[in-house]
Design a protein around this motif. Structure first.
Motif, mmCIF file in Angstrom:
data_model
loop_
_atom_site.group_PDB
_atom_site.id
_atom_site.type_symbol
_atom_site.label_atom_id
_atom_site.label_comp_id
_atom_site.label_asym_id
_atom_site.label_seq_id
_atom_site.Cartn_x
_atom_site.Cartn_y
_atom_site.Cartn_z
ATOM 1 N N GLY A 264 22.877 44.605 47.119
ATOM 2 C CA GLY A 264 23.843 43.568 47.367
ATOM 3 C C GLY A 264 25.118 43.418 47.689
ATOM 4 N N ALA A 265 25.622 42.683 48.028
ATOM 5 C CA ALA A 265 27.072 42.446 48.075
ATOM 6 C C ALA A 265 28.038 43.011 46.867
ATOM 7 N N VAL A 266 29.296 43.149 47.501
ATOM 8 C CA VAL A 266 30.136 44.543 46.338
ATOM 9 C C VAL A 266 31.137 43.488 46.028
ATOM 10 N N VAL A 267 31.602 43.509 44.620
ATOM 11 C CA VAL A 267 32.931 42.815 44.047
ATOM 12 C C VAL A 267 33.184 43.597 43.488
ATOM 13 N N SER A 268 34.708 44.408 44.151
ATOM 14 C CA SER A 268 35.582 45.181 43.198
ATOM 15 C C SER A 268 36.515 44.868 42.782
ATOM 16 N N GLN A 269 36.839 45.334 41.644
ATOM 17 C CA GLN A 269 37.831 44.338 39.998
ATOM 18 C C GLN A 269 38.905 45.465 39.544
ATOM 19 N N HIS A 270 39.988 46.004 39.579
ATOM 20 C CA HIS A 270 40.651 47.134 38.654
ATOM 21 C C HIS A 270 41.893 45.678 38.139
ATOM 22 N N PRO A 271 42.051 46.450 36.703
ATOM 23 C CA PRO A 271 41.579 47.405 35.987
ATOM 24 C C PRO A 271 40.185 46.925 35.083
ATOM 25 N N SER A 272 39.780 48.071 34.974
ATOM 26 C CA SER A 272 38.596 48.007 34.404
ATOM 27 C C SER A 272 39.282 47.540 32.897
ATOM 28 N N ARG A 273 40.372 48.371 32.587
ATOM 29 C CA ARG A 273 40.775 47.961 30.854
ATOM 30 C C ARG A 273 42.612 48.189 30.841
ATOM 31 N N VAL A 274 42.745 46.845 29.811
ATOM 32 C CA VAL A 274 44.415 46.976 30.090
ATOM 33 C C VAL A 274 44.706 47.115 28.004
ATOM 34 N N ILE A 275 45.325 47.487 27.858
ATOM 35 C CA ILE A 275 46.042 47.767 27.023
ATOM 36 C C ILE A 275 47.794 47.399 27.051
ATOM 37 N N CYS A 276 48.078 46.121 26.605
ATOM 38 C CA CYS A 276 49.628 45.885 27.049
ATOM 39 C C CYS A 276 49.941 45.483 25.804
ATOM 40 N N LYS A 277 51.907 45.584 25.716
ATOM 41 C CA LYS A 277 52.780 44.912 24.823
ATOM 42 C C LYS A 277 52.390 43.842 24.924
ATOM 43 N N SER A 278 52.841 42.655 24.119
ATOM 44 C CA SER A 278 52.846 40.992 23.977
ATOM 45 C C SER A 278 54.211 40.816 24.749
#
Lengths: 110, 116
Positions: free
Chosen positions: B1-15
């Motif tokens: 099937g078609a491909v959808v790429s999403q980035h980043p997979s994980r993010v940790i950030c400050k408020s």
């Protein structure tokens, strides 16, 4: 608004068949889908069926559609431990975004 | 099937920081993409429809200024969570429709956002 209902949990033994059921309220549903979501991952399109079809089979997957009762089912033959996941039913009339059910968590017991 | 790429997979950030998530259709063009949010053990909640070359369409209750969407090309949509707070922590997933009638939606792998 339109609604899609699924049972929340299903547990089967490895090698048995799994049947996941879904009901929807939109009488103009044209496209119906089954997606699989493994932990921490996005949704994988498993299969879909058009409203003018009654059945669609793809390897171990069989989709049955009863348009009169607005009932959709997904049968997984010879269920394996790798099939353990959450399965989402979704529908659209073709002009509006997908409406998803809450998902059925399938647990396969070895 | 078609491909959808999403980035980043994980993010940790400050408020208080802003986070940008990208969604790309790799082997097809997508004039429309969708952004969803998924809470733990819940179904997907449609946040907005991203339209190439025009403004996004937001669902009721979704803050436009909080969740900025830009769809600058036929293969890329971005979601920016501005001034993120802990309550924005969630799993964000994009999708893009393809197929002859544009009704086959393929999803990205999702982005897990954790705001400390």
């Amino acid at each position: 608004g339109e609604d899609v209902e699924q049972s929340l949990f299903l547990s089967v033994r490895e090698g048995d068949s799994s049947v996941i059921n879904c009901t929807y309220t939109d009488s103009s549903s044209t496209y119906l889908y089954w997606y699989k979501q493994e932990p921490g991952a996005g949704l994988q399109l498993l299969t879909y069926i058009f409203s003018n079809m009654d059945m669609k089979q793809d390897q171990r997957l069989t989709v049955l559609l009863n348009k009169k009762d607005k009932h959709l089912s997904l049968r997984i033959a010879d269920t394996q431990t790798g099939d353990s996941a959450i399965y989402f039913c979704a529908e659209t009339d073709g002009n509006t975004p997908l409406v998803f059910g809450k998902g059925t968590r399938l647990s396969v017991i070895a | 099937g078609a491909v959808v790429s999403q980035h980043p997979s994980r993010v940790i950030c400050k408020s208080g920081t802003s986070v940008k998530i990208e969604c790309r259709s790799l082997d097809f063009q997508a004039t429309t993409m969708f952004w969803y949010r998924q809470f733990p053990k819940k179904s997907l909640m449609l946040m907005a429809t991203s339209n190439e070359g025009s403004k996004a369409t937001y669902e009721q209750g979704v803050e436009k200024d909080k969740f900025l969407i830009n769809h600058a090309s036929l293969t890329l949509s971005t979601l920016t969570v501005t001034s993120a707070h802990p309550e924005d922590s969630s799993f964000y997933i994009c999708s893009a429709p393809t197929g002859r009638t544009k009704n086959i939606q393929y999803f990205g792998a999702g982005t897990r956002l954790s705001v400390l």
